[in-house]
Design a protein around this motif. Structure first.
Motif, short mmCIF file in Angstrom:
data_model
loop_
_atom_site.label_atom_id
_atom_site.label_comp_id
_atom_site.label_asym_id
_atom_site.label_seq_id
_atom_site.Cartn_x
_atom_site.Cartn_y
_atom_site.Cartn_z
N LYS A 119 1.05 -1.47 -0.14
CA LYS A 119 0.33 0.07 0.56
C LYS A 119 0.98 1.22 0.62
O LYS A 119 2.12 1.04 0.60
CB LYS A 119 -1.02 0.24 1.28
CG LYS A 119 -1.59 -1.08 0.92
CD LYS A 119 -2.78 -1.13 2.85
CE LYS A 119 -3.70 -2.54 2.31
NZ LYS A 119 -4.34 -3.48 3.26
N TYR B 198 -7.94 -1.53 -3.65
CA TYR B 198 -8.58 -2.84 -2.40
C TYR B 198 -9.20 -1.50 -1.27
O TYR B 198 -9.82 -2.83 -0.36
CB TYR B 198 -6.80 -2.87 -1.87
CG TYR B 198 -6.33 -2.14 -0.08
CD1 TYR B 198 -7.32 -1.23 0.18
CD2 TYR B 198 -5.20 -0.65 -0.78
CE1 TYR B 198 -6.74 -0.66 1.48
CE2 TYR B 198 -5.46 0.43 -0.63
CZ TYR B 198 -5.83 0.72 0.75
OH TYR B 198 -4.60 1.73 1.65
N ARG C 231 -8.27 3.07 -3.16
CA ARG C 231 -7.10 3.50 -2.47
C ARG C 231 -6.90 1.56 -3.65
O ARG C 231 -7.59 0.67 -3.16
CB ARG C 231 -7.03 2.77 -1.69
CG ARG C 231 -6.96 4.47 -0.67
CD ARG C 231 -6.75 3.92 0.86
NE ARG C 231 -6.71 5.66 1.73
CZ ARG C 231 -6.34 5.82 2.89
NH1 ARG C 231 -5.98 4.82 3.71
NH2 ARG C 231 -6.83 7.38 3.72
N TYR C 232 -5.09 1.35 -3.59
CA TYR C 232 -4.37 1.09 -4.28
C TYR C 232 -3.81 0.20 -3.28
O TYR C 232 -2.28 0.94 -2.60
CB TYR C 232 -3.91 1.09 -5.35
CG TYR C 232 -4.92 2.41 -6.70
CD1 TYR C 232 -6.26 0.76 -7.11
CD2 TYR C 232 -5.38 3.64 -6.60
CE1 TYR C 232 -6.92 1.55 -8.19
CE2 TYR C 232 -6.40 4.03 -7.37
CZ TYR C 232 -7.08 3.08 -8.08
OH TYR C 232 -8.15 3.79 -9.35
N GLU C 233 -3.21 -1.16 -3.58
CA GLU C 233 -2.01 -1.52 -3.34
C GLU C 233 -1.84 -1.94 -5.10
O GLU C 233 -1.64 -2.27 -5.75
CB GLU C 233 -2.63 -2.97 -2.49
CG GLU C 233 -3.15 -3.84 -3.47
CD GLU C 233 -3.25 -4.99 -2.81
OE1 GLU C 233 -3.37 -5.53 -1.77
OE2 GLU C 233 -4.01 -6.81 -3.03
N ARG D 33 -1.75 -1.88 -10.49
CA ARG D 33 -2.40 -0.84 -9.47
C ARG D 33 -3.46 -1.83 -9.22
O ARG D 33 -4.57 -1.98 -10.43
CB ARG D 33 -2.44 0.14 -9.92
CG ARG D 33 -3.02 1.22 -8.85
CD ARG D 33 -3.24 2.38 -9.58
NE ARG D 33 -1.77 3.58 -9.34
CZ ARG D 33 -1.84 3.96 -10.21
NH1 ARG D 33 -2.39 3.82 -11.57
NH2 ARG D 33 -0.58 4.40 -10.31
N GLU E 154 2.50 2.58 3.44
CA GLU E 154 3.34 1.66 3.71
C GLU E 154 4.76 1.72 3.35
O GLU E 154 5.75 1.37 3.74
CB GLU E 154 2.54 -0.09 3.34
CG GLU E 154 2.25 0.06 4.74
CD GLU E 154 1.32 -1.92 4.12
OE1 GLU E 154 0.48 -3.28 4.90
OE2 GLU E 154 1.29 -2.37 2.44
#
Length: 151
Positions: free
Chosen positions: A38, A71, A76-78, A68, A41
């Protein structure tokens, strides 16, 4: 400052640098490989500015090195490594091997690599795909390939 575009050079090293030659990019790939998926992170681990991280992630996604994936609904993306990105890990392990040899100091290497196949701790070595013997800069010749620039 405008970055030099190496994409059109007839050199695989230059073309690779065009994708990951900016200093943050290999560290972002390392973090994604290590499980930081993320944005927050990665940003917290590297201490990189949000603006620079956004630019680098977009660049790596645009070049097919990272995917991408949303989530939550915000969105928002991981970030996950693609096959193209996973193959870059070989180069990062070779870089780490050099750093372990020349820069690790008294404490030793900061990371060890356990090989899934045999379960042992090992280090990366370059080997010839034809004979299996080690390949190093002092025992290979550079020859023009089919994609070499025509003079």
């Amino acid at each position: 400052m405008q970055r030099t575009n190496f994409h059109d050079m007839a050199c695989s090293i230059a073309r690779t640098l065009d994708v990951i030659g900016e200093p943050w990019s290999p560290l972002i790939l390392r973090d994604v490989w290590a499980g930081f998926a993320k944005f927050d992170e990665i940003q917290a681990d590297l201490g990189i500015s949000r603006k620079v991280l956004t630019e680098r992630l977009n660049h790596l996604v645009d070049h097919g090195v990272l995917d991408r994936r949303p989530y939550d609904r915000r969105p928002r993306y991981e970030y996950v490594l693609t096959q193209k990105g996973t193959e870059l890990l070989d180069m990062l392990m070779a870089m780490a091997n050099w750093g372990d040899h020349w820069l690790a100091g008294e404490a030793g290497p900061p990371v060890l690599y356990r090989h899934h196949t045999c379960g042992e701790i090992g280090r990366v070595e370059l080997r010839c795909s034809h004979c299996g013997e080690p390949m190093h800069g002092d025992n290979v010749d550079l020859l023009p390939g089919p994609g070499a620039a025509v003079a």
